[in-house]
Design an enzyme around this catalytic site. Structure first.
Site, PDB file in Angstrom:
ATOM      1  N   TYR A   1      45.205  30.508  42.237  1.00 16.45           N
ATOM      2  CA  TYR A   1      44.618  29.684  43.302  1.00 16.45           C
ATOM      3  C   TYR A   1      43.222  29.189  42.926  1.00 16.45           C
ATOM      4  O   TYR A   1      42.719  28.246  43.531  1.00 16.45           O
ATOM      5  CB  TYR A   1      44.514  30.456  44.631  1.00 16.45           C
ATOM      6  CG  TYR A   1      45.814  30.886  45.260  1.00 16.45           C
ATOM      7  CD1 TYR A   1      47.055  30.491  44.741  1.00 16.45           C
ATOM      8  CD2 TYR A   1      45.808  31.706  46.392  1.00 16.45           C
ATOM      9  CE1 TYR A   1      48.241  30.918  45.329  1.00 16.45           C
ATOM     10  CE2 TYR A   1      46.996  32.127  46.985  1.00 16.45           C
ATOM     11  CZ  TYR A   1      48.204  31.733  46.442  1.00 16.45           C
ATOM     12  OH  TYR A   1      49.373  32.156  47.027  1.00 16.45           O
TER      13      TYR A   1
ATOM     14  N   HIS B   1      53.149  37.467  40.487  1.00 17.71           N
ATOM     15  CA  HIS B   1      53.267  36.256  41.300  1.00 17.71           C
ATOM     16  C   HIS B   1      54.662  35.618  41.259  1.00 17.71           C
ATOM     17  O   HIS B   1      55.195  35.203  42.286  1.00 17.71           O
ATOM     18  CB  HIS B   1      52.214  35.241  40.846  1.00 17.71           C
ATOM     19  CG  HIS B   1      51.835  34.256  41.903  1.00 17.71           C
ATOM     20  ND1 HIS B   1      50.601  33.677  41.994  1.00 17.71           N
ATOM     21  CD2 HIS B   1      52.539  33.736  42.943  1.00 17.71           C
ATOM     22  CE1 HIS B   1      50.548  32.854  43.037  1.00 17.71           C
ATOM     23  NE2 HIS B   1      51.727  32.875  43.618  1.00 17.71           N
TER      24      HIS B   1
END
Length: 267
Positions: A39, A97
């Site tokens: 991110y 992830h």
């Protein structure tokens, strides 16, 4: 092990936007924050936490290891870097992830490295994200039953993932729902709008309450303070059996996220 049922997400938020979002979220009562290496906002999240003055012990911070850092030699050092950015000596939860089957790093290697991060005290709990049933089984085989705290998966009234969620429940693995509003698509749904009217609630509250009532954790994000506060009220909304049945009927396999090379073969 426990995962907070309600947190704030930070996907796609960067710079001052994410600082403001996290600051507002903490201000209106959130205590769980979800971020990820990819991110590019861990430092800003760390700044917002530091500026809030809230004690670290009162917060639950989650980050996710990106595919570039799955190798045994990279995972722990990358998490240490994340901790520096987040201005903390540990996170409460660290996730892989994406399973990234085309990544060239074996699942056993990155799951062992994740377990090592836990044994070093860098993370209190470990988990996975976007894993299907088969890969979840493989992950359990590597780290042991009861070690995986959650599987964070895309779930919404349009993508209900019954097989996977039933399997996770059997295994005692908490389901964390991301994209619960399907990029806002469910906000325009007439069935949900009707249920919202009945309860004098917002459609977002209805979708979030649906997930909470199924026992899932949710991590919605917003850049607007009033929406952050409003979403939190979903915890107090009780949907009845008829509401839940109507929402169950909205299933349409409406997946929004499935990046090639990262995603598994979905159940």
């Amino acid at each position: 092990m426990s995962i907070p049922s309600f947190g704030v997400g930070t996907f796609r938020l960067t710079g001052q936007t994410v600082i403001d979002s996290v600051r507002n979220a903490l201000d209106v009562g959130y205590r769980a924050i979800d971020t990820a290496q990819i991110y590019g906002n861990e430092a800003e999240v760390g700044q917002a936490i530091a500026d809030s003055g809230i004690k670290r012990a009162d917060l639950f911070v989650t980050t996710k290891i990106w595919t570039d850092n799955y190798a045994r030699s990279k995972l722990v050092p990358s998490l240490r870097e994340s901790l520096e950015k987040l201005r903390t000596d540990h996170v409460d939860l660290t996730l892989i992830h994406w399973p990234a089957p085309g990544n060239g790093i074996a699942l056993s290697e990155y799951m062992e490295a994740l377990a090592e991060a836990k044994s070093q005290g860098l993370t209190r709990q470990i988990g996975i994200s976007n894993f299907n049933i088969e890969l979840t089984k493989q992950a359990i085989d590597v780290v042991g039953k009861g070690e995986i705290a959650t599987n964070q998966i895309e779930l919404s009234p349009y993508l209900q993932n019954h097989k996977l969620t039933a399997f996770l429940k059997e295994q005692g693995i908490t389901v964390t729902s991301y994209m619960t509003l399907a990029y806002g698509k469910v906000l325009k749904d007439p069935v949900l709008a009707k249920i919202a009217d009945k309860h004098r609630a917002t459609v977002a509250q209805v979708a979030l309450a649906w997930a909470l009532q199924l026992g899932y954790a949710v991590i919605p994000s917003s850049t607007k303070r009033e929406n952050l506060a409003s979403n939190l009220l979903a915890r107090d909304l009780k949907l009845d059996a008829d509401d839940m049945a109507q929402i169950a009927a909205l299933e349409r396999n409406g997946r929004e996220v499935s990046p090639e090379g990262l995603a598994p073969v979905w159940d």
